[in-house]
Design a protein around this motif. Structure first.
Motif, PDB file in Angstrom:
ATOM      1  N   ARG A  28      54.141  62.135  46.980  1.00  0.00           N
ATOM      2  CA  ARG A  28      53.369  62.907  46.008  1.00  0.00           C
ATOM      3  C   ARG A  28      53.620  62.343  44.607  1.00  0.00           C
ATOM      4  N   ARG A  29      52.548  62.120  43.873  1.00  0.00           N
ATOM      5  CA  ARG A  29      52.696  61.503  42.552  1.00  0.00           C
ATOM      6  C   ARG A  29      52.928  62.517  41.438  1.00  0.00           C
ATOM      7  N   PHE A  30      52.177  63.617  41.454  1.00  0.00           N
ATOM      8  CA  PHE A  30      52.235  64.565  40.342  1.00  0.00           C
ATOM      9  C   PHE A  30      52.915  65.873  40.736  1.00  0.00           C
ATOM     10  N   ALA A  31      53.603  66.444  39.768  1.00  0.00           N
ATOM     11  CA  ALA A  31      54.252  67.732  39.978  1.00  0.00           C
ATOM     12  C   ALA A  31      54.105  68.584  38.726  1.00  0.00           C
ATOM     13  N   VAL A  32      54.200  69.891  38.925  1.00  0.00           N
ATOM     14  CA  VAL A  32      54.262  70.833  37.814  1.00  0.00           C
ATOM     15  C   VAL A  32      55.613  71.525  37.882  1.00  0.00           C
ATOM     16  N   ILE A  33      56.295  71.596  36.755  1.00  0.00           N
ATOM     17  CA  ILE A  33      57.619  72.203  36.668  1.00  0.00           C
ATOM     18  C   ILE A  33      57.528  73.491  35.854  1.00  0.00           C
ATOM     19  N   TYR A  34      58.107  74.567  36.403  1.00  0.00           N
ATOM     20  CA  TYR A  34      58.116  75.873  35.740  1.00  0.00           C
ATOM     21  C   TYR A  34      59.565  76.267  35.467  1.00  0.00           C
ATOM     22  N   HIS A  35      59.844  76.737  34.254  1.00  0.00           N
ATOM     23  CA  HIS A  35      61.167  77.249  33.916  1.00  0.00           C
ATOM     24  C   HIS A  35      61.048  78.745  33.655  1.00  0.00           C
ATOM     25  N   LEU A  59      56.391  75.157  30.966  1.00  0.00           N
ATOM     26  CA  LEU A  59      55.651  74.583  32.092  1.00  0.00           C
ATOM     27  C   LEU A  59      55.240  73.185  31.652  1.00  0.00           C
ATOM     28  N   CYS A  60      55.461  72.194  32.506  1.00  0.00           N
ATOM     29  CA  CYS A  60      55.096  70.827  32.141  1.00  0.00           C
ATOM     30  C   CYS A  60      54.728  70.040  33.393  1.00  0.00           C
ATOM     31  N   GLY A  61      54.086  68.904  33.182  1.00  0.00           N
ATOM     32  CA  GLY A  61      53.715  68.017  34.274  1.00  0.00           C
ATOM     33  C   GLY A  61      54.706  66.867  34.396  1.00  0.00           C
ATOM     34  N   ILE A  62      54.678  66.195  35.542  1.00  0.00           N
ATOM     35  CA  ILE A  62      55.502  65.000  35.785  1.00  0.00           C
ATOM     36  C   ILE A  62      54.672  64.006  36.590  1.00  0.00           C
TER      37      ILE A  62
END
Length: 207
Positions: free
Chosen positions: A83-90, A61-64
């Motif tokens: 949208r500026r920020f996102a969270v990515i889940y693998h 899990l990480c931010g962008i």
């Protein structure tokens, strides 16, 4: 064969997640879905518990921070372009042997908030703390949301694109006070340009 597998998985995701699914993308042999921030907890629970999906493992899990290259290529559904920020889940399903990427874009660029998934996958605990520390993304419902890589008195979030390379302060050990102290940054900002040396006739075509 592999493409058929991804298509079948995408169809299963549409059937299970329904209106919680904003978009489905297949690129470079990988499947990515986009989910609203408010739906990530419920969607994660479905992804873990549905027998056809069985995503029992959160790999990462990480931010962008999209501020310098825009998230507009994703989709304009639900007004996601700015949208500026996102969270990515693998995710990984050990039983079904398939993988999935989830992208969640936060609704507020000034105060990014996403629901914690630590109750779904406990391993998310430190991952979410890292995204909070480095990007300033707040995970509601997290049992112990505090910095994990920087000092507790650190100012700002160092992975944000507008964070200065030199930081806001520097710290050093003060021999007189016998403790570590903070002080203004003493490094002068500069642009380093590499020196390239070529032969006099470099690149000229042979006569």
């Amino acid at each position: 064969m592999y493409t058929t597998h991804l298509e079948n998985l995408a169809e299963s995701l549409r059937g299970v997640l329904g209106d919680k699914l904003i978009d489905v993308q297949v690129r470079f042999g990988e499947l990515t879905i986009i989910v609203c921030a408010e739906d990530i907890f419920a969607a994660s629970e479905m992804l873990r518990d549905d027998p056809a999906l069985a995503f029992d493992t959160l790999i990462d899990l990480c931010g962008i921070d999209y501020s310098t290259y825009s998230s507009g290529d994703l989709s304009d559904k639900n007004n996601l372009k700015n949208r500026r920020f996102a969270v990515i889940y693998h995710l990984l399903s050990v039983d079904r042997n398939h993988r999935l990427r989830i992208r969640v874009l936060t609704e507020n660029n000034d105060y990014p908030v996403v629901n914690s998934v630590t109750d779904i996958w406990p391993v998310a605990n430190w991952f979410e703390r890292e995204a909070f520390d480095l990007y300033g993304i707040v995970f509601t419902g997290h049992p112990d949301l505090r910095r994990i890589l920087t000092d507790y008195g650190f100012i700002g979030n160092p992975f944000r694109k507008d964070f200065p390379i030199t930081g806001h302060v520097e710290m050093r050990y003060d021999a007189e006070q016998k403790r570590v102290i903070y002080q203004p940054v003493t490094i002068e900002p500069r642009e380093v340009t590499p020196l390239v040396i070529r032969e006099e006739n470099y690149g000229d075509s042979e006569s």
